[in-house]
Design a protein around this motif. Structure first.
Motif, PDB file in Angstrom:
ATOM      1  N   GLU A  65       0.683  -1.300  -0.054  1.00 10.46           N
ATOM      2  CA  GLU A  65      -0.090  -0.140   0.093  1.00 10.46           C
ATOM      3  C   GLU A  65       0.657   0.977  -0.158  1.00 10.46           C
ATOM      4  O   GLU A  65       1.475   0.825   0.938  1.00 10.46           O
ATOM      5  CB  GLU A  65      -1.367   0.356   1.118  1.00 10.46           C
ATOM      6  N   GLY A  66       0.359   2.426  -1.073  1.00 12.56           N
ATOM      7  CA  GLY A  66       1.449   3.305  -1.422  1.00 12.56           C
ATOM      8  C   GLY A  66       2.035   2.999  -2.052  1.00 12.56           C
ATOM      9  O   GLY A  66       3.081   4.401  -2.124  1.00 12.56           O
ATOM     10  N   LEU A  67       2.027   2.489  -3.008  1.00 10.70           N
ATOM     11  CA  LEU A  67       3.386   1.888  -3.998  1.00 10.70           C
ATOM     12  C   LEU A  67       3.153   2.853  -4.815  1.00 10.70           C
ATOM     13  O   LEU A  67       3.996   3.824  -5.978  1.00 10.70           O
ATOM     14  CB  LEU A  67       3.065   0.761  -4.975  1.00 10.70           C
ATOM     15  N   SER A  68       1.498   3.212  -5.145  1.00 10.80           N
ATOM     16  CA  SER A  68       1.290   4.223  -6.534  1.00 10.80           C
ATOM     17  C   SER A  68       1.661   5.443  -6.287  1.00 10.80           C
ATOM     18  O   SER A  68       2.498   6.033  -7.216  1.00 10.80           O
ATOM     19  CB  SER A  68      -0.105   4.461  -6.375  1.00 10.80           C
ATOM     20  N   ALA A  69       1.732   6.270  -5.081  1.00  5.89           N
ATOM     21  CA  ALA A  69       2.648   7.784  -4.313  1.00  5.89           C
ATOM     22  C   ALA A  69       4.342   7.035  -4.319  1.00  5.89           C
ATOM     23  O   ALA A  69       4.888   8.297  -5.151  1.00  5.89           O
ATOM     24  CB  ALA A  69       2.385   7.650  -3.174  1.00  5.89           C
ATOM     25  N   ALA A  70       4.176   6.311  -4.496  1.00  2.49           N
ATOM     26  CA  ALA A  70       6.191   5.798  -4.067  1.00  2.49           C
ATOM     27  C   ALA A  70       6.515   5.976  -5.695  1.00  2.49           C
ATOM     28  O   ALA A  70       7.228   6.552  -6.412  1.00  2.49           O
ATOM     29  CB  ALA A  70       7.009   5.172  -3.470  1.00  2.49           C
ATOM     30  N   CYS A  71       5.725   5.423  -6.418  1.00  3.30           N
ATOM     31  CA  CYS A  71       6.004   5.616  -7.727  1.00  3.30           C
ATOM     32  C   CYS A  71       5.955   6.958  -8.599  1.00  3.30           C
ATOM     33  O   CYS A  71       7.150   7.207  -9.433  1.00  3.30           O
ATOM     34  CB  CYS A  71       5.013   4.522  -8.924  1.00  3.30           C
ATOM     35  N   LEU A  72       4.401   7.369  -8.423  1.00  8.29           N
ATOM     36  CA  LEU A  72       4.698   8.806  -8.617  1.00  8.29           C
ATOM     37  C   LEU A  72       5.487   9.769  -8.374  1.00  8.29           C
ATOM     38  O   LEU A  72       6.319  10.405  -8.954  1.00  8.29           O
ATOM     39  CB  LEU A  72       3.834   9.545  -8.619  1.00  8.29           C
ATOM     40  N   LYS A  73       6.348   9.597  -7.200  1.00  9.58           N
ATOM     41  CA  LYS A  73       7.122  10.474  -6.606  1.00  9.58           C
ATOM     42  C   LYS A  73       8.683  10.516  -8.012  1.00  9.58           C
ATOM     43  O   LYS A  73       9.547  10.819  -7.903  1.00  9.58           O
ATOM     44  CB  LYS A  73       7.532   9.923  -5.142  1.00  9.58           C
TER      45      LYS A  73
END
Length: 417
Positions: A65-73
């Motif tokens: 959970e949080g992979l989307s935000a991590a990839c975006l950054k």
């Protein structure tokens, strides 16, 4: 010829639920399948760039959970890319991850739009996810956990869990798993690329520029045909067929909430107007309580809930009394003449919000992009009479969910749900 074709595309490519775009917006679809909306304004020679795509918390794998935000950054962390962005004068760079979407926004000089577009194409076709580390993932998970544990959202979240059973968005209703998995850079790269295919996103550009010139340039930059994918379709989530009541005792004062699953055909604007109208309904006996409406929870998309909540501001009021207040408020809206008056006033407020009277351009465009991408854009100003008829079907239909919370009786313990 490609440009002429792009500018005459069917609205269905941009508006899955029908409707018309706001005045002045021009559709462009480039040879690789990318979708753009261009809007020329007067004033300073600057432009706002908003890119919205289907990559959100509902898509994150379990224990990541949080992979989307991590990839975006990480997609903007490569030093060469950051240096190029700085050289273009891009400011206000902001990244945001929501339940179903992620977005990137920037403000830049109008004469740098095409140079910025070339960088965005490079970011999508040759991504370098630098700085994709466990520390960022853990920090993001902790922020999400704090948000999900907010007591003020707990009653609405419980109703969503009771009525949304299959869709991946259900995952965002829970705090992240207690143990985070390890990020695999190759797997993260595949995840990012899958959610950044041309047909999975929408870019809005607004500012003082020549739309025809920008459209031609975009078609030259995004010119390599790509393998398009169908939208990520979640499992079918049928509407509830029976009403449901949740009951519990907790510390504090009484609370009552009502929620309905939003059926197909409702737009973001219609839900916003309905929420404003219910907020403005005058109901006797409303002293000593607070009221709020949620146009769409957990996100602006389907499945979601339209929810109402009343909270006692002190002792001496039960959840049943609060529930009766909510029903009176709904009845006041559904009464013909009064309902149309409430909806007409709320419609004016919603139109002002859609015009951006209360929000900066970046916020307004991001909201517009999300609603178009998720199929909840309805063309702006709904007709009060037809909206009243739709509201009757929604608020008097089957599948209502109520959540009644009363103070813990003396000597008892809080109920665990």
């Amino acid at each position: 010829m490609a440009i002429a074709f792009s500018l005459l595309l069917s609205a269905s490519l941009f508006l899955p639920q029908g409707g018309t775009l706001p005045t002045g917006f021009q559709r462009v679809r480039t040879p690789d399948g990318s979708r753009f909306l261009l809007h020329k304004t007067e004033g300073r020679p600057v432009a706002v760039w908003i890119y919205v795509h289907r990559m959100g918390m509902a898509h994150d794998p379990y224990q990541l959970e949080g992979l989307s935000a991590a990839c975006l950054k990480a997609s903007l962390s490569a030093q060469p890319l950051r240096e190029k962005l700085a050289s273009l004068g891009a400011t206000g760079l902001r990244l945001e991850t929501r339940a179903r979407t992620s977005s990137l926004q920037a403000v830049l000089p109008s004469d740098r739009i095409l140079a910025f577009a070339a960088l965005m194409r490079e970011r999508r076709t040759r991504p370098q996810l630098q700085g994709l580390d466990q520390a960022f993932l853990n920090a993001h998970r902790e922020r999400v956990r704090t948000f999900q544990n907010r007591r003020d959202l707990r009653p609405i979240r419980e109703m969503a869990l009771a009525t949304i059973l299959r869709d991946p968005v259900r995952a965002v209703l829970f705090p992240p798993s207690s143990k985070a998995g390890s990020i695999s850079p190759p797997a993260a790269l595949l995840f990012f690329q899958r959610h950044n295919l041309p047909d999975q996103g929408l870019t809005l550009i607004e500012g003082n520029f020549d739309p025809a010139l920008v459209a031609r340039g975009l078609s030259h930059i995004f010119n390599t045909p790509s393998r398009l994918q169908p939208p990520l379709v979640p499992p079918e989530e049928p509407l509830p067929s029976a009403s449901r009541i949740l009951r519990s005792h907790r510390p504090g004062y009484a609370l009552a909430a009502l929620a309905w699953r939003i059926p197909p055909g409702w737009s973001q604007d219609e839900l916003g107007v309905l929420a404003h109208a219910l907020q403005g309904a005058e109901v006797p006996g409303g002293e000593g309580l607070s009221f709020r409406a949620f146009p769409s929870f957990p996100s602006m998309g389907r499945p979601s809930l339209f929810a109402l909540e009343a909270r006692a501001l002190g002792p001496g009021m039960s959840s049943e009394e609060l529930l009766r207040h909510l029903r009176k408020r709904v009845d006041a809206l559904l009464e013909g003449k009064t309902g149309r008056q409430l909806l007409t006033r709320a419609n004016k407020l919603q139109r002002a919000r859609a015009r951006g009277d209360f929000d900066p351009p970046e916020t307004r465009l991001s909201r517009l992009g999300r609603s178009i991408l998720l199929g909840t854009y309805g063309g702006g100003s709904p007709d009060p009479t037809s909206l009243l008829a739709k509201a009757r079907k929604l608020l008097q239909g089957r599948g209502e969910c109520a959540n009644l919370v009363d103070p813990i009786p003396s000597g008892a313990k809080e109920e665990k749900k």
